[in-house]
Design an enzyme around this catalytic site. Structure first.
Site, mmCIF file in Angstrom:
data_model
loop_
_atom_site.group_PDB
_atom_site.id
_atom_site.type_symbol
_atom_site.label_atom_id
_atom_site.label_comp_id
_atom_site.label_asym_id
_atom_site.label_seq_id
_atom_site.Cartn_x
_atom_site.Cartn_y
_atom_site.Cartn_z
ATOM 1 N N ARG A 45 0.853 -1.193 0.000
ATOM 2 C CA ARG A 45 0.000 0.000 0.000
ATOM 3 C C ARG A 45 0.887 1.241 0.000
ATOM 4 O O ARG A 45 2.102 1.141 0.128
ATOM 5 C CB ARG A 45 -0.918 -0.008 1.230
ATOM 6 C CG ARG A 45 -0.120 -0.314 2.511
ATOM 7 C CD ARG A 45 -0.577 0.378 3.722
ATOM 8 N NE ARG A 45 -0.493 1.806 3.620
ATOM 9 C CZ ARG A 45 0.651 2.503 3.779
ATOM 10 N NH1 ARG A 45 1.806 1.901 4.026
ATOM 11 N NH2 ARG A 45 0.651 3.814 3.670
ATOM 12 N N ARG A 80 -7.267 -0.604 -7.083
ATOM 13 C CA ARG A 80 -7.605 0.491 -6.140
ATOM 14 C C ARG A 80 -7.688 1.768 -6.987
ATOM 15 O O ARG A 80 -6.823 1.998 -7.832
ATOM 16 C CB ARG A 80 -6.562 0.656 -5.023
ATOM 17 C CG ARG A 80 -6.582 -0.485 -4.003
ATOM 18 C CD ARG A 80 -5.708 -0.167 -2.788
ATOM 19 N NE ARG A 80 -6.360 0.746 -1.871
ATOM 20 C CZ ARG A 80 -5.715 1.352 -0.849
ATOM 21 N NH1 ARG A 80 -4.424 1.159 -0.654
ATOM 22 N NH2 ARG A 80 -6.372 2.151 -0.044
ATOM 23 N N ASP A 225 -1.916 10.750 -2.490
ATOM 24 C CA ASP A 225 -2.299 9.668 -3.399
ATOM 25 C C ASP A 225 -2.578 10.163 -4.817
ATOM 26 O O ASP A 225 -2.438 9.422 -5.783
ATOM 27 C CB ASP A 225 -3.520 8.922 -2.858
ATOM 28 C CG ASP A 225 -3.117 8.065 -1.678
ATOM 29 O OD1 ASP A 225 -3.099 8.580 -0.548
ATOM 30 O OD2 ASP A 225 -2.751 6.899 -1.901
ATOM 31 N N ASN A 235 -5.470 12.405 -0.102
ATOM 32 C CA ASN A 235 -4.615 11.608 0.785
ATOM 33 C C ASN A 235 -5.534 10.910 1.794
ATOM 34 O O ASN A 235 -6.766 11.083 1.774
ATOM 35 C CB ASN A 235 -3.574 12.497 1.482
ATOM 36 C CG ASN A 235 -2.507 11.681 2.199
ATOM 37 O OD1 ASN A 235 -1.927 10.764 1.611
ATOM 38 N ND2 ASN A 235 -2.247 11.981 3.452
HETATM 39 O O1 MRU Z 1 -4.829 3.246 2.047
HETATM 40 P P1 MRU Z 1 -3.344 3.456 2.020
HETATM 41 O O2 MRU Z 1 -2.660 2.963 3.230
HETATM 42 O O3 MRU Z 1 -2.723 2.968 0.749
HETATM 43 O O4 MRU Z 1 -3.190 5.064 2.017
HETATM 44 C C1 MRU Z 1 -1.924 5.600 1.900
HETATM 45 C C2 MRU Z 1 -1.888 7.074 2.063
HETATM 46 O O5 MRU Z 1 -2.897 7.745 2.137
HETATM 47 C C3 MRU Z 1 -0.526 7.716 2.029
HETATM 48 O O6 MRU Z 1 -0.509 8.874 2.811
HETATM 49 C C4 MRU Z 1 -0.184 8.083 0.581
HETATM 50 O O7 MRU Z 1 -0.308 6.967 -0.256
HETATM 51 C C5 MRU Z 1 1.173 8.622 0.460
HETATM 52 S S1 MRU Z 1 2.410 7.412 0.719
HETATM 53 C C6 MRU Z 1 3.930 8.058 0.369
#
Ligand code: MRU
Length: 322
Positions: A45, A80, A225, A235
């Site tokens: 992730r 995703r 993201d 994010n």
């Molecule tokens: O659902 P996740 O754990 O994949 O979400 C990740 C985030 O929101 C992070 O802050 C984002 O991907 C930045 S990671 C460098």
């Protein structure tokens, strides 16, 4: 420390993020379906790590002799929706398909190498910005979710800033939002900070505004993201509320990401697709129910922070004021 995601023995190897912090183990993913399952369970992730996963997924498909590599690649890209890095990694690797499976794999491995370099550069620029904003003294930082080594191939974006500053003795402490409901902050960011010997405290997400009001935070650092062309940032859910609180308290709010997270095709954040996840993530904790049976749930995995609330978006190209 090993890479979060890598290619080994003809398969993808990931650090299993569902097992941390209780157990540090790796998983071998030999098929596209295994990769998609790992992505959807969040065993791998974080936006930059998903970019690497997308590209390596196309390599898996191309080497498997699949009759329809393009269809397999699309399945990976759609596993995703919010982090643009996933479809970006898939598209970059897929563009090499006419050159054969070896060319696809070479491109995927190049993406992994780049990710390490670009996150190191982006977080280096952001570290300088933090020192300019906060003064050249040990800083008290606040972060949300996990934007560290585990969210990238090996270095980290927002937490990369912590590594740069800590190496110079310039981190006093980090407040880590636990990041409900899946606890990426409590489980993963805290684990990384502990490994690195950085002083930290985990707090409930709901304590963040209060910590700012009490003068405990010099700067908020988060990853991203997807970043729209106008600087709006998607994010982890809760980021928007943090940005509102930081603006109210005049605390710098800095977003750090490789440029693969910027989606110039979207004029604003309004068009970013926000993943909604299973109700069980809210209705249950550690397998036990915490709501009355049949409770309806709103469980968005991300939110969008308007550019106006962001001090700076920092990529490997440097500081970009929204
Ligand atoms: O659902 P996740 O754990 O994949 O979400 C990740 C985030 O929101 C992070 O802050 C984002 O991907 C930045 S990671 C460098």
């Amino acid at each position: 420390m090993r890479r979060t995601i890598d290619w080994t023995g003809g398969a993808i190897e990931i650090i299993d993020q569902c097992a941390l912090p209780g157990e540090y183990r790796t998983l071998i993913l030999r098929t596209v379906d295994e990769l998609i399952d790992a992505i959807q369970r969040l065993a791998v992730r974080g936006a930059p790590a998903l970019g690497a996963a997308g590209a390596l997924g196309v390599a898996l498909a191309a080497r498997s002799g699949s009759a329809d590599v393009v269809a397999e690649a699309e399945k990976v890209a759609k596993s995703r929706p919010t982090a643009v890095n996933l479809s970006w990694g898939v598209a970059r690797a897929l563009a090499k398909l006419p050159g054969g499976a070896d060319a696809v794999l070479a491109e995927a491995l190049a993406i992994l190498d780049e990710d390490e370099r670009l996150n190191h550069e982006a977080s280096g620029h952001a570290a300088e910005l933090v020192l300019r904003e906060c003064g050249r003294k040990p800083v008290r930082l606040l972060t949300h979710c996990n934007a560290g080594r585990l969210a990238t191939v090996s270095w980290g974006s927002a937490l990369g800033v912590v590594w740069h500053l800590h190496a110079r003795g310039l981190v006093e402490s980090v407040l880590v939002d636990e990041t409900r409901p899946l606890l990426q902050g409590a489980r993963l960011t805290a684990w990384e900070l502990a490994e690195a010997g950085v002083p930290y405290r985990v707090q409930p997400d709901s304590a963040a505004a209060s910590a700012m009001a009490r003068g405990m935070v010099d700067c908020v650092l988060v990853g991203a993201d997807r970043i729209a062309a106008n600087g709006d940032v998607a994010n982890k859910i809760g980021t928007y509320g943090l940005a509102i609180a930081a603006a109210h308290h005049r605390i710098p709010f800095v977003v750090v990401a490789p440029s693969s997270t910027v989606d110039e095709s979207l004029p604003t954040g309004a068009d970013i697709v926000i993943e909604e996840r299973a109700a069980e993530e809210i209705t249950h904790a550690a397998g036990s129910p915490v709501t009355p049976p049949g409770s309806a749930v709103f469980n968005p995995a991300f939110d969008v922070t308007p550019a106006a609330l962001i001090t700076a978006v920092v990529t490997e190209h440097g500081v970009r004021a929204p």
